[in-house]
Design a protein around this motif. Structure first.
Motif, PDB file in Angstrom:
ATOM      1  N   ALA A 185       0.863  -1.214  -0.045  1.00  0.00           N
ATOM      2  CA  ALA A 185       0.163  -0.144  -0.040  1.00  0.00           C
ATOM      3  C   ALA A 185       0.811   1.306  -0.102  1.00  0.00           C
ATOM      4  O   ALA A 185       0.425   2.240  -0.755  1.00  0.00           O
ATOM      5  N   ILE A 186       2.172   1.395   0.621  1.00  0.00           N
ATOM      6  CA  ILE A 186       3.052   2.538   0.685  1.00  0.00           C
ATOM      7  C   ILE A 186       3.516   2.640  -0.604  1.00  0.00           C
ATOM      8  O   ILE A 186       3.463   3.624  -1.160  1.00  0.00           O
ATOM      9  N   TRP A 187       3.775   1.706  -1.317  1.00  0.00           N
ATOM     10  CA  TRP A 187       4.414   1.576  -2.419  1.00  0.00           C
ATOM     11  C   TRP A 187       3.232   2.207  -3.552  1.00  0.00           C
ATOM     12  O   TRP A 187       3.512   3.026  -4.405  1.00  0.00           O
ATOM     13  N   VAL A 188       2.140   1.750  -3.635  1.00  0.00           N
ATOM     14  CA  VAL A 188       1.282   1.929  -4.556  1.00  0.00           C
ATOM     15  C   VAL A 188       0.584   3.521  -4.495  1.00  0.00           C
ATOM     16  O   VAL A 188       0.325   4.131  -5.421  1.00  0.00           O
ATOM     17  N   SER A 189       0.541   3.614  -3.038  1.00  0.00           N
ATOM     18  CA  SER A 189       0.167   4.995  -2.665  1.00  0.00           C
ATOM     19  C   SER A 189       0.979   6.139  -3.226  1.00  0.00           C
ATOM     20  O   SER A 189       0.603   6.926  -3.436  1.00  0.00           O
ATOM     21  N   HIS A 190       2.223   5.867  -3.155  1.00  0.00           N
ATOM     22  CA  HIS A 190       3.582   6.571  -3.585  1.00  0.00           C
ATOM     23  C   HIS A 190       3.370   6.752  -5.122  1.00  0.00           C
ATOM     24  O   HIS A 190       3.383   8.142  -5.708  1.00  0.00           O
ATOM     25  N   GLU A 191       3.126   5.963  -5.829  1.00  0.00           N
ATOM     26  CA  GLU A 191       3.120   5.897  -7.139  1.00  0.00           C
ATOM     27  C   GLU A 191       1.685   6.625  -7.485  1.00  0.00           C
ATOM     28  O   GLU A 191       1.695   7.413  -8.514  1.00  0.00           O
ATOM     29  N   ALA A 192       0.523   6.367  -6.998  1.00  0.00           N
ATOM     30  CA  ALA A 192      -0.683   7.270  -7.103  1.00  0.00           C
ATOM     31  C   ALA A 192      -0.355   8.738  -6.831  1.00  0.00           C
ATOM     32  O   ALA A 192      -0.856   9.295  -7.803  1.00  0.00           O
ATOM     33  N   GLU A 193       0.185   8.934  -5.853  1.00  0.00           N
ATOM     34  CA  GLU A 193       0.722  10.262  -5.486  1.00  0.00           C
ATOM     35  C   GLU A 193       1.413  10.929  -6.660  1.00  0.00           C
ATOM     36  O   GLU A 193       1.019  12.242  -7.073  1.00  0.00           O
ATOM     37  N   LYS A 194       2.254  10.367  -7.232  1.00  0.00           N
ATOM     38  CA  LYS A 194       3.336  10.817  -8.184  1.00  0.00           C
ATOM     39  C   LYS A 194       2.389  10.970  -9.414  1.00  0.00           C
ATOM     40  O   LYS A 194       2.485  12.073 -10.272  1.00  0.00           O
TER      41      LYS A 194
END
Length: 155
Positions: free
Chosen positions: A58-67
């Motif tokens: 979730a941390i990785w996916v959220s970071h990618e979504a934020e970008k």
């Protein structure tokens, strides 16, 4: 937008639940509750490993979504609610009562953000900041639910 960004957004938004016009975080929490039902059927050790994996993912996916969206902590990202709900119910019996109480406690804590939840959200950048405040709300909800269960068992 490339395939990686599109896939991250699809997952981060709970398969588009985050784009619902009303209460996307609440609906994302309900998605998490369904996963909690499944986790309750396995050993606590297995569930903990899965939950840690979901949090890291979730941390990785959220970071990618934020970008991809170019916005800090976009409201359409609900995978953090899924992870927080899983932490809320971790190691607890899954019954209609505990599910309702855990869901309610988590939503209140996630919305109100008492200390240290708000501080985590405000001070931790990127995907970690998006997810870890919900994990903290989940930990608090889990502890409160355990306390409520122990009080009701004594009565």
């Amino acid at each position: 937008m490339n395939l990686k960004a599109k896939t991250a957004l699809l997952i981060a938004t709970g398969f588009r639940v985050g784009h619902m016009p009303f209460a996307p975080g609440t609906i994302g929490s309900l998605e998490g509750l369904v996963l909690c039902y499944l986790l309750a059927r396995m050993s606590v050790a297995s569930a903990v490993v899965i939950i840690i994996g979901v949090i890291l993912f979730a941390i990785w996916v959220s970071h990618e979504a934020e970008k991809a969206l170019g916005a800090k902590d976009p409201g359409c990202v609900v995978i953090d609610e899924v992870a927080g709900m899983m932490v809320t119910m971790m190691g607890l019996p899954f019954t209609p009562l505990t599910a309702a109480a855990g869901f309610s406690l988590f939503r209140v804590l996630d919305i109100v953000k008492p200390p240290p939840i708000r501080q985590i959200q405000d001070s931790v950048p990127g995907g970690a900041g998006i997810v870890l405040d919900d994990v903290a709300a989940g930990v608090m909800a889990n502890l409160l639910l355990r306390l409520l269960l122990s009080i009701t068992e004594m009565a």
